[in-house]
Design a protein around this motif. Structure first.
Motif, PDB file in Angstrom:
ATOM      1  N   THR A  32       0.832  -1.213   0.000  1.00  0.00           N
ATOM      2  CA  THR A  32       0.000   0.000   0.000  1.00  0.00           C
ATOM      3  C   THR A  32       0.864   1.260   0.000  1.00  0.00           C
ATOM      4  O   THR A  32       0.368   2.365   0.161  1.00  0.00           O
ATOM      5  CB  THR A  32      -0.934   0.051   1.227  1.00  0.00           C
ATOM      6  N   LEU A  33       2.180   1.055  -0.144  1.00  0.00           N
ATOM      7  CA  LEU A  33       3.122   2.173  -0.004  1.00  0.00           C
ATOM      8  C   LEU A  33       3.601   2.719  -1.347  1.00  0.00           C
ATOM      9  O   LEU A  33       3.840   1.956  -2.283  1.00  0.00           O
ATOM     10  CB  LEU A  33       4.330   1.682   0.811  1.00  0.00           C
ATOM     11  N   GLN A  34       3.744   4.028  -1.422  1.00  0.00           N
ATOM     12  CA  GLN A  34       4.450   4.661  -2.544  1.00  0.00           C
ATOM     13  C   GLN A  34       5.392   5.706  -1.960  1.00  0.00           C
ATOM     14  O   GLN A  34       5.144   6.282  -0.900  1.00  0.00           O
ATOM     15  CB  GLN A  34       3.496   5.279  -3.556  1.00  0.00           C
ATOM     16  N   VAL A  35       6.495   5.939  -2.664  1.00  0.00           N
ATOM     17  CA  VAL A  35       7.473   6.915  -2.204  1.00  0.00           C
ATOM     18  C   VAL A  35       7.532   8.054  -3.223  1.00  0.00           C
ATOM     19  O   VAL A  35       7.571   7.817  -4.435  1.00  0.00           O
ATOM     20  CB  VAL A  35       8.872   6.265  -2.045  1.00  0.00           C
ATOM     21  N   LEU A 216      -1.809   4.483  -9.138  1.00  0.00           N
ATOM     22  CA  LEU A 216      -1.303   4.089  -7.813  1.00  0.00           C
ATOM     23  C   LEU A 216      -2.369   4.216  -6.724  1.00  0.00           C
ATOM     24  O   LEU A 216      -2.037   4.320  -5.548  1.00  0.00           O
ATOM     25  CB  LEU A 216      -0.083   4.946  -7.451  1.00  0.00           C
ATOM     26  N   ARG A 217      -3.635   4.194  -7.117  1.00  0.00           N
ATOM     27  CA  ARG A 217      -4.677   4.457  -6.115  1.00  0.00           C
ATOM     28  C   ARG A 217      -4.789   3.359  -5.054  1.00  0.00           C
ATOM     29  O   ARG A 217      -5.393   3.578  -4.005  1.00  0.00           O
ATOM     30  CB  ARG A 217      -6.024   4.720  -6.789  1.00  0.00           C
ATOM     31  N   THR A 218      -4.199   2.181  -5.317  1.00  0.00           N
ATOM     32  CA  THR A 218      -4.220   1.134  -4.285  1.00  0.00           C
ATOM     33  C   THR A 218      -3.067   1.312  -3.291  1.00  0.00           C
ATOM     34  O   THR A 218      -2.825   0.448  -2.450  1.00  0.00           O
ATOM     35  CB  THR A 218      -4.101  -0.269  -4.920  1.00  0.00           C
ATOM     36  N   ARG A 219      -2.369   2.432  -3.410  1.00  0.00           N
ATOM     37  CA  ARG A 219      -1.240   2.701  -2.506  1.00  0.00           C
ATOM     38  C   ARG A 219      -1.455   4.042  -1.796  1.00  0.00           C
ATOM     39  O   ARG A 219      -0.824   5.049  -2.137  1.00  0.00           O
ATOM     40  CB  ARG A 219       0.080   2.711  -3.296  1.00  0.00           C
ATOM     41  N   PRO A 220      -2.342   4.052  -0.806  1.00  0.00           N
ATOM     42  CA  PRO A 220      -2.703   5.316  -0.149  1.00  0.00           C
ATOM     43  C   PRO A 220      -1.734   5.756   0.947  1.00  0.00           C
ATOM     44  O   PRO A 220      -1.991   6.755   1.619  1.00  0.00           O
ATOM     45  CB  PRO A 220      -4.083   5.000   0.442  1.00  0.00           C
ATOM     46  N   ASN A 221      -0.643   5.015   1.131  1.00  0.00           N
ATOM     47  CA  ASN A 221       0.335   5.389   2.158  1.00  0.00           C
ATOM     48  C   ASN A 221       1.594   5.926   1.492  1.00  0.00           C
ATOM     49  O   ASN A 221       2.147   5.289   0.602  1.00  0.00           O
ATOM     50  CB  ASN A 221       0.651   4.191   3.043  1.00  0.00           C
ATOM     51  N   GLN A 239      -4.409   9.984  -4.480  1.00  0.00           N
ATOM     52  CA  GLN A 239      -5.838   9.789  -4.286  1.00  0.00           C
ATOM     53  C   GLN A 239      -6.131   9.017  -3.001  1.00  0.00           C
ATOM     54  O   GLN A 239      -5.445   8.052  -2.693  1.00  0.00           O
ATOM     55  CB  GLN A 239      -6.409   9.035  -5.493  1.00  0.00           C
ATOM     56  N   ASP A 240      -7.142   9.459  -2.287  1.00  0.00           N
ATOM     57  CA  ASP A 240      -7.601   8.790  -1.051  1.00  0.00           C
ATOM     58  C   ASP A 240      -6.452   8.471  -0.098  1.00  0.00           C
ATOM     59  O   ASP A 240      -6.341   7.344   0.412  1.00  0.00           O
ATOM     60  CB  ASP A 240      -8.351   7.477  -1.394  1.00  0.00           C
ATOM     61  N   MET A 241      -5.602   9.462   0.135  1.00  0.00           N
ATOM     62  CA  MET A 241      -4.441   9.237   0.996  1.00  0.00           C
ATOM     63  C   MET A 241      -4.870   8.810   2.399  1.00  0.00           C
ATOM     64  O   MET A 241      -5.807   9.356   2.959  1.00  0.00           O
ATOM     65  CB  MET A 241      -3.641  10.531   1.087  1.00  0.00           C
ATOM     66  N   GLU A 242      -4.158   7.822   2.929  1.00  0.00           N
ATOM     67  CA  GLU A 242      -4.460   7.390   4.295  1.00  0.00           C
ATOM     68  C   GLU A 242      -3.425   7.904   5.288  1.00  0.00           C
ATOM     69  O   GLU A 242      -3.753   8.497   6.282  1.00  0.00           O
ATOM     70  CB  GLU A 242      -4.586   5.863   4.362  1.00  0.00           C
TER      71      GLU A 242
END
Ligand code: C5P
Ligand code: MG
Length: 286
Positions: A32-35, A216-221, A239-242
């Protein structure tokens, strides 16, 4: 939790909050991570052995591709505008038009220099550009864990790609938003492509690239890394950041700028030339 967070270079306004973000991100899992990282003075070193390291622009400015006359003019621009960039007594509103002026003037000068595309490789090879210590682990670890890395730079895309290519870390998980050069059919620089990215319009740049963030919407972190307060907007398109954990390098004018960095970055790294802390965070999260 992460021993490196006790390093002497680390400052945090709210360590408890950092811990909560980290725990929440770890629980969500590395898929769920992106940098999202800035390039100049974030992934590259600010100084080495007491000497300033070059930005993407400086790599070109100092190279043999540029005439001495143009070098002088670019240096004058640097001496005029860099102090404004890091001046904590001026507001962003006041600085923004001056930054646009700097980038525009510099790009106009570069375009007059008949720079050849196939010479960029040499310019980078002969430069003193240096990625921060620990860069192999940083890039390789993200690649091995299939974590997307967006490098979002107000520098020059062609140059920064060459820096990471020559370092052997331009992996397929890396995507770059930056200012790219436009060459004519003979390979001579004729302009810069698209909308100018400078240090204070990264929000607009992010919003122009909705397709990337949609993918990358499945990566909200998000782990965000920067060295300027303008870098804080790099994740505005997510999008939809957690959760977002913001790591900021405070390289220059430390005393004047420390409070504002502590107020906006979760972890502030003061005069730290390494990627030790981001790497430790990544190892914890993956
Ligand atoms: O990659 P990043 O967004 O950090 O790139 C911007 C940096 O490039 C700025 O911090 C600025 O100091 C530097 N710059 C430069 N020469 C220019 C324009 C910007 O060195 N002509
Ligand atoms: Mg930077």
């Amino acid at each position: 939790m992460i021993p490196e967070l006790s390093n002497p270079s680390v400052c945090m306004r709210d360590p408890q909050r950092v811990q909560e973000i980290l725990q929440s991100m770890q629980k969500a899992g590395s898929n769920t991570l992106q940098v999202i990282s800035d390039f100049d003075m974030t992934l590259t070193r600010f100084a080495y052995n007491g000497k300033r390291c070059p930005t993407c622009h400086n790599i070109l400015d100092n190279s043999k591709l540029i005439s001495n006359d143009c070098k002088e003019q670019l240096k004058e621009l640097l001496n005029t505008y860099y102090p404004i960039e890091i001046d904590s007594t001026r507001s962003v509103e006041e600085k923004l038009p001056l930054m646009v002026e700097w980038w525009t003037k510099a790009h106009e000068l570069l375009v007059q220099e008949k720079i050849k595309k196939d010479m960029l490789e040499v310019a980078v090879r002969e430069s003193e550009a240096m990625l921060r210590e620990g860069y192999q682990l940083f890039f390789n670890h993200l690649y091995e864990h299939s974590i997307p890395l967006l490098i979002f730079s107000a520098g020059i895309g062609d140059i920064l790609e060459e820096v990471i290519r020559q370092a052997g870390v331009f992996h397929s998980n890396v995507k770059v938003f930056s200012n790219y050069m436009d060459f004519d059919e003979t390979g001579l620089l004729k302009a810069f492509k698209g909308e100018l990215i400078h240090i204070y319009n990264k929000r607009e740049g992010a919003l122009l690239n909705t397709g990337h963030f949609q993918e990358l919407r499945t990566r909200p972190n998000v782990l965000l890394m920067g060295d300027s307060l303008g870098d804080l907007n790099m994740a505005d398109g997510v999008q939809d950041m957690e959760n977002i954990l913001k790591i900021g390098y405070l390289n220059d004018k430390v005393e004047e700028r420390k409070q504002s960095y502590l107020d906006s970055y979760d972890i502030v790294l003061v005069e730290d030339e390494t990627l030790e802390v981001p790497n430790a965070v990544l190892l914890y999260l993956t």
